[in-house]
Structures are given as C-alpha cells and as structure tokens.
Design a protein around this motif. Structure first.
Motif, PDB file in Angstrom:
ATOM      1  N   GLN A 169       0.818  -1.223   0.000  1.00 50.51           N
ATOM      2  CA  GLN A 169       0.000   0.000   0.000  1.00 50.51           C
ATOM      3  C   GLN A 169       0.849   1.268   0.000  1.00 50.51           C
ATOM      4  O   GLN A 169       0.330   2.359  -0.249  1.00 50.51           O
ATOM      5  CB  GLN A 169      -0.913   0.013   1.232  1.00 50.51           C
ATOM      6  CG  GLN A 169      -2.016  -1.036   1.207  1.00 50.51           C
ATOM      7  CD  GLN A 169      -2.873  -0.967   2.455  1.00 50.51           C
ATOM      8  OE1 GLN A 169      -2.469  -1.396   3.535  1.00 50.51           O
ATOM      9  NE2 GLN A 169      -4.068  -0.393   2.321  1.00 50.51           N
ATOM     10  N   VAL A 170       2.128   1.151   0.294  1.00 48.66           N
ATOM     11  CA  VAL A 170       3.009   2.317   0.347  1.00 48.66           C
ATOM     12  C   VAL A 170       3.481   2.644  -1.066  1.00 48.66           C
ATOM     13  O   VAL A 170       4.196   1.847  -1.691  1.00 48.66           O
ATOM     14  CB  VAL A 170       4.221   2.054   1.264  1.00 48.66           C
ATOM     15  CG1 VAL A 170       5.136   3.271   1.299  1.00 48.66           C
ATOM     16  CG2 VAL A 170       3.749   1.691   2.663  1.00 48.66           C
ATOM     17  N   SER A 171       3.091   3.801  -1.571  1.00 55.60           N
ATOM     18  CA  SER A 171       3.471   4.200  -2.923  1.00 55.60           C
ATOM     19  C   SER A 171       4.930   4.622  -2.960  1.00 55.60           C
ATOM     20  O   SER A 171       5.551   4.902  -1.927  1.00 55.60           O
ATOM     21  CB  SER A 171       2.589   5.357  -3.396  1.00 55.60           C
ATOM     22  OG  SER A 171       2.846   6.525  -2.622  1.00 55.60           O
ATOM     23  N   TRP A 172       5.480   4.682  -4.174  1.00 55.82           N
ATOM     24  CA  TRP A 172       6.871   5.118  -4.324  1.00 55.82           C
ATOM     25  C   TRP A 172       7.041   6.567  -3.883  1.00 55.82           C
ATOM     26  O   TRP A 172       8.089   6.941  -3.354  1.00 55.82           O
ATOM     27  CB  TRP A 172       7.328   4.948  -5.771  1.00 55.82           C
ATOM     28  CG  TRP A 172       7.634   3.524  -6.124  1.00 55.82           C
ATOM     29  CD1 TRP A 172       6.892   2.695  -6.907  1.00 55.82           C
ATOM     30  CD2 TRP A 172       8.753   2.765  -5.659  1.00 55.82           C
ATOM     31  NE1 TRP A 172       7.485   1.453  -6.971  1.00 55.82           N
ATOM     32  CE2 TRP A 172       8.629   1.475  -6.220  1.00 55.82           C
ATOM     33  CE3 TRP A 172       9.841   3.046  -4.841  1.00 55.82           C
ATOM     34  CZ2 TRP A 172       9.564   0.467  -5.979  1.00 55.82           C
ATOM     35  CZ3 TRP A 172      10.774   2.047  -4.598  1.00 55.82           C
ATOM     36  CH2 TRP A 172      10.637   0.771  -5.157  1.00 55.82           C
ATOM     37  N   ALA A 173       6.019   7.382  -4.088  1.00 61.16           N
ATOM     38  CA  ALA A 173       6.102   8.786  -3.663  1.00 61.16           C
ATOM     39  C   ALA A 173       6.184   8.879  -2.140  1.00 61.16           C
ATOM     40  O   ALA A 173       7.000   9.622  -1.588  1.00 61.16           O
ATOM     41  CB  ALA A 173       4.888   9.563  -4.174  1.00 61.16           C
ATOM     42  N   THR A 174       5.322   8.110  -1.460  1.00 59.03           N
ATOM     43  CA  THR A 174       5.365   8.089   0.003  1.00 59.03           C
ATOM     44  C   THR A 174       6.705   7.559   0.490  1.00 59.03           C
ATOM     45  O   THR A 174       7.291   8.092   1.445  1.00 59.03           O
ATOM     46  CB  THR A 174       4.226   7.213   0.557  1.00 59.03           C
ATOM     47  OG1 THR A 174       2.965   7.766   0.161  1.00 59.03           O
ATOM     48  CG2 THR A 174       4.290   7.140   2.076  1.00 59.03           C
ATOM     49  N   PHE A 175       7.184   6.500  -0.147  1.00 58.43           N
ATOM     50  CA  PHE A 175       8.484   5.938   0.200  1.00 58.43           C
ATOM     51  C   PHE A 175       9.584   6.981   0.067  1.00 58.43           C
ATOM     52  O   PHE A 175      10.457   7.103   0.944  1.00 58.43           O
ATOM     53  CB  PHE A 175       8.785   4.739  -0.707  1.00 58.43           C
ATOM     54  CG  PHE A 175      10.081   4.043  -0.404  1.00 58.43           C
ATOM     55  CD1 PHE A 175      10.136   3.019   0.531  1.00 58.43           C
ATOM     56  CD2 PHE A 175      11.245   4.405  -1.058  1.00 58.43           C
ATOM     57  CE1 PHE A 175      11.330   2.370   0.818  1.00 58.43           C
ATOM     58  CE2 PHE A 175      12.452   3.767  -0.782  1.00 58.43           C
ATOM     59  CZ  PHE A 175      12.489   2.750   0.149  1.00 58.43           C
ATOM     60  N   ALA A 176       9.544   7.769  -1.004  1.00 55.05           N
ATOM     61  CA  ALA A 176      10.571   8.779  -1.247  1.00 55.05           C
ATOM     62  C   ALA A 176      10.524   9.895  -0.205  1.00 55.05           C
ATOM     63  O   ALA A 176      11.557  10.307   0.339  1.00 55.05           O
ATOM     64  CB  ALA A 176      10.412   9.359  -2.647  1.00 55.05           C
ATOM     65  N   TRP A 177       9.315  10.391   0.087  1.00 55.28           N
ATOM     66  CA  TRP A 177       9.185  11.467   1.069  1.00 55.28           C
ATOM     67  C   TRP A 177       9.578  10.988   2.465  1.00 55.28           C
ATOM     68  O   TRP A 177      10.217  11.726   3.232  1.00 55.28           O
ATOM     69  CB  TRP A 177       7.768  12.013   1.081  1.00 55.28           C
ATOM     70  CG  TRP A 177       7.463  12.925  -0.057  1.00 55.28           C
ATOM     71  CD1 TRP A 177       6.620  12.690  -1.105  1.00 55.28           C
ATOM     72  CD2 TRP A 177       8.011  14.234  -0.280  1.00 55.28           C
ATOM     73  NE1 TRP A 177       6.608  13.753  -1.967  1.00 55.28           N
ATOM     74  CE2 TRP A 177       7.446  14.721  -1.486  1.00 55.28           C
ATOM     75  CE3 TRP A 177       8.912  15.034   0.402  1.00 55.28           C
ATOM     76  CZ2 TRP A 177       7.765  15.970  -2.005  1.00 55.28           C
ATOM     77  CZ3 TRP A 177       9.232  16.285  -0.111  1.00 55.28           C
ATOM     78  CH2 TRP A 177       8.670  16.746  -1.294  1.00 55.28           C
ATOM     79  N   SER A 178       9.198   9.763   2.804  1.00 53.68           N
ATOM     80  CA  SER A 178       9.565   9.206   4.105  1.00 53.68           C
ATOM     81  C   SER A 178      11.086   9.043   4.206  1.00 53.68           C
ATOM     82  O   SER A 178      11.679   9.323   5.252  1.00 53.68           O
ATOM     83  CB  SER A 178       8.871   7.856   4.303  1.00 53.68           C
ATOM     84  OG  SER A 178       9.218   7.289   5.540  1.00 53.68           O
ATOM     85  N   SER A 179      11.699   8.609   3.126  1.00 56.51           N
ATOM     86  CA  SER A 179      13.163   8.465   3.106  1.00 56.51           C
ATOM     87  C   SER A 179      13.848   9.820   3.234  1.00 56.51           C
ATOM     88  O   SER A 179      14.874   9.945   3.906  1.00 56.51           O
ATOM     89  CB  SER A 179      13.602   7.776   1.813  1.00 56.51           C
ATOM     90  OG  SER A 179      13.042   6.483   1.697  1.00 56.51           O
ATOM     91  N   LEU A 180      13.269  10.832   2.600  1.00 60.36           N
ATOM     92  CA  LEU A 180      13.838  12.181   2.703  1.00 60.36           C
ATOM     93  C   LEU A 180      13.780  12.678   4.139  1.00 60.36           C
ATOM     94  O   LEU A 180      14.757  13.259   4.648  1.00 60.36           O
ATOM     95  CB  LEU A 180      13.080  13.141   1.786  1.00 60.36           C
ATOM     96  CG  LEU A 180      13.527  14.610   1.832  1.00 60.36           C
ATOM     97  CD1 LEU A 180      14.988  14.741   1.408  1.00 60.36           C
ATOM     98  CD2 LEU A 180      12.629  15.478   0.952  1.00 60.36           C
ATOM     99  N   ALA A 181      12.653  12.461   4.811  1.00 61.20           N
ATOM    100  CA  ALA A 181      12.526  12.876   6.212  1.00 61.20           C
ATOM    101  C   ALA A 181      13.553  12.159   7.084  1.00 61.20           C
ATOM    102  O   ALA A 181      14.182  12.768   7.961  1.00 61.20           O
ATOM    103  CB  ALA A 181      11.115  12.598   6.722  1.00 61.20           C
ATOM    104  N   ALA A 182      13.758  10.856   6.833  1.00 62.03           N
ATOM    105  CA  ALA A 182      14.765  10.102   7.587  1.00 62.03           C
ATOM    106  C   ALA A 182      16.168  10.611   7.277  1.00 62.03           C
ATOM    107  O   ALA A 182      17.028  10.680   8.164  1.00 62.03           O
ATOM    108  CB  ALA A 182      14.660   8.615   7.253  1.00 62.03           C
ATOM    109  N   GLY A 183      16.406  10.982   6.012  1.00 58.10           N
ATOM    110  CA  GLY A 183      17.713  11.519   5.642  1.00 58.10           C
ATOM    111  C   GLY A 183      18.009  12.840   6.330  1.00 58.10           C
ATOM    112  O   GLY A 183      19.135  13.067   6.793  1.00 58.10           O
ATOM    113  N   VAL A 184      17.002  13.711   6.401  1.00 60.63           N
ATOM    114  CA  VAL A 184      17.188  14.993   7.092  1.00 60.63           C
ATOM    115  C   VAL A 184      17.468  14.753   8.573  1.00 60.63           C
ATOM    116  O   VAL A 184      18.349  15.387   9.169  1.00 60.63           O
ATOM    117  CB  VAL A 184      15.949  15.890   6.907  1.00 60.63           C
ATOM    118  CG1 VAL A 184      16.058  17.146   7.780  1.00 60.63           C
ATOM    119  CG2 VAL A 184      15.789  16.282   5.447  1.00 60.63           C
ATOM    120  N   GLY A 185      16.729  13.834   9.180  1.00 57.51           N
ATOM    121  CA  GLY A 185      16.961  13.524  10.588  1.00 57.51           C
ATOM    122  C   GLY A 185      18.360  12.986  10.827  1.00 57.51           C
ATOM    123  O   GLY A 185      19.022  13.353  11.813  1.00 57.51           O
ATOM    124  N   THR A 186      18.833  12.124   9.941  1.00 59.40           N
ATOM    125  CA  THR A 186      20.177  11.567  10.069  1.00 59.40           C
ATOM    126  C   THR A 186      21.236  12.662   9.935  1.00 59.40           C
ATOM    127  O   THR A 186      22.213  12.697  10.694  1.00 59.40           O
ATOM    128  CB  THR A 186      20.402  10.489   8.995  1.00 59.40           C
ATOM    129  OG1 THR A 186      19.433   9.451   9.163  1.00 59.40           O
ATOM    130  CG2 THR A 186      21.796   9.891   9.091  1.00 59.40           C
TER     131      THR A 186
END
Length: 321
Positions: free
Chosen positions: A39-56
């Motif tokens: 159910q997780v779209s590629w767009a959601t995956f990308a935005w979630s990864s970006l948020a994790a990248g900023v946090g890191t």
C-alpha cells in the motif's frame, strides 16, 4: 566460566531470543503484513526516506555542535567523514563501537581521542534524553491505554527537561559520571548556548523521524485513520528507538525497536499494518545510514583518515591527548 564470558553468553542468548520472537511474529502474520507493504506508494516511500535523511544529517550536526564546544571545530566535510563512518558501529552488539571508530578517524584530524569519545557519548546521551522527552506522549499507547492519560505521562518530562535546559545541572551530571568512571574531567564545561542548540537539534531530529513514520503509517491506515494515529506515529518512533538504545546487547536496538513501534502504532492501526510500518522504517533508516556512511567513507578514504589499525577502547579512554 568467568564472569565476563558468562555475561557474553547471557547477552547472546537474550539477543537471539528477542530477534527470534520478532522474526516469528512477522513470519506468522506475513500474509497480512505484505499486503500493507504494497500500500506504500513510491512517492510516500521517497518522502519518508527524505525525512529520515534529514533527521540523520541533523544528528551529525548535533554531535558536531558538542565537539566544537569541547574545543574541536570540524568543518562539515570532515565531520561527515568522521561521524557517519563511525555510526555504522551501532549495528554491532554493544554501545561503544561507533564512539571508538569516530575517535580513531578524528585522530587523523588532530582531534584528541578522548575529546571525540566524550562528544560521542554526550551525543548518545542527548539523543536518548530528547528521544524520551519527545516520545513520552506515546507511552500510554505502549501500555495499551488511550491518549487521554497522556497528560499524566508528560509530568515525567519535567525532570528530563530541567536537566537538559539547565546547563549547570547537566555539567554536574557529566562530571559525576566521569568521576564514577574514574576519568579525567572535561577541559571545560559545556556552554549554555551549545547545550541549548544541541537539545534543539536533537528534538528536531526526532520530529523528522516522526514525520518519516507518520507518512508510512498514513499510507497503510486506510480511508479513515484513527484520531490517535498522528500522535502515536510522530512520537512513537522516538520512544521505541530510545528504549531500544538501552538494550545495548542488540545492534542498533534491532528487534526491540520494531517490536515497541509495532505495539505503539497498533493502538491506532491494525497490528499487521503497524508491523509493516516498523519493518519498512527499519529498511529505510538502515539504507540512509549506509548511504551516509558511504559518502563519509569516500571522503575519509580520499583524505587518508581511515586507519589501517583498529583503535581499542583502552586507547580512547587512556589517551593523554
């Protein structure tokens, strides 16, 4: 059998049992979990990864703030090389491998090993305390209670906030810790501006990871998400990771973090959906860590910062530099 060997065996057994329990739970519900993963779209995956990248990235800035206040002002590029390569050490059982690797690499930049080690330990402490602080609102979900009891749990945040926001108390706590460990005191105390800046950075770090979790949770929640989902996702990641950090026998809280996050999120979404979020979150965060470490390693390698030998904990603790 010696005491050290007995402790090693106990740690290994606990680690294996914990990981086995998580693997069994996921495998037993894999049919349902896999449905939610799709159910997780590629767009959601990308935005979630970006948020994790900023946090890191912000985590490194928090560590750099502490190191600079202790007397070593690294520019962003070398700080990236030191911090992110060392961070891969958290995926080994134990709690100090990342600190040891960071101290070894930073020594090539003429940063005293002990100073880097202290900065690393302080960064871990700041991350833990701010994580508990940000994660407290999700504590009722962990205990399977409604969010109505959150206000009482927030009272526990008061002593943590006092220690973090009153540098004099924090410095006293650090001095006491070093004295108990029979280590020399810091060359000078942490300044109030540096403490407040570091605290602010780490709080934003946890909020970034909360957004990362919320995006995934919303994707699997269905058309009518539970009203508690936003609170559980935004704060649940911080609490699950912070509690996982305390289980030092597990690499990066592996298994414990996923189990706790699943419990918290399952108060607002079905358990299989919560497990899917926890699994996907672990994958994304690990991928971000590896990518950041690769960038840091390329810089460290090109500037001859990677030592051929491995530093020992004794080297870091006893170095006179």
């Amino acid at each position: 059998m010696s005491r050290a060997r007995l402790l090693t065996v106990i740690r290994a057994v606990v680690a294996v049992v914990t990981l086995a329990a998580v693997v069994y739970a996921v495998a037993r519900n894999w049919a349902d979990v896999s449905v939610h993963l799709r159910q997780v779209s590629w767009a959601t995956f990308a935005w979630s990864s970006l948020a994790a990248g900023v946090g890191t990235w912000l985590t490194m800035l928090g560590w750099r703030t502490i190191l600079r206040d202790l007397g070593s002002n690294l520019h962003l590029a070398p700080a990236t090389g030191v911090y992110f390569v060392g961070q891969l050490g958290k995926y080994l059982p134990g709690s100090l491998w990342s600190v040891i690797v960071q101290a070894d690499i930073a020594a090539h930049l003429k940063v005293p090993r002990r100073r880097t080690a202290v900065a690393g330990l302080l960064a871990l402490g700041f991350a833990l305390l701010t994580g508990v602080l940000v994660g407290l609102p999700s504590a009722p979900f962990l205990l399977r209670r409604s969010s109505e009891g959150t206000a009482w749990w927030l009272l526990l945040a008061v002593p943590i906030a006092v220690v973090l926001l009153v540098p004099r108390l924090l410095n006293r706590a650090i001095a006491t810790m070093l004295r108990l460990l029979r280590r020399e005191p810091l060359e000078h105390e942490l300044s109030a501006p540096a403490v407040l800046k570091a605290v602010a950075i780490f709080i934003v770090v946890w909020l970034c990871f909360g957004i990362h979790t919320l995006l995934l949770a919303q994707a699997v929640a269905g058309d009518e998400p539970h009203p508690d989902l936003a609170l559980a996702a935004l704060t649940g990641y911080a609490l699950s990771v912070s509690l996982g950090m305390l289980i030092i026998i597990l690499p990066a809280g592996l298994g414990a973090r996923e189990g706790l996050l699943t419990l918290i999120l399952s108060a607002a979404i079905p358990t299989p959906a919560a497990a899917a979020v926890a699994i996907l979150s672990r994958f994304i965060v690990t991928a971000v860590d590896v990518l950041a470490a690769l960038v840091g390693w390329l810089y460290a390698r090109s500037h001859h910062l990677v030592s051929e030998r491995r530093a020992s904990l004794a080297d870091v603790a006893s170095s006179p530099e």
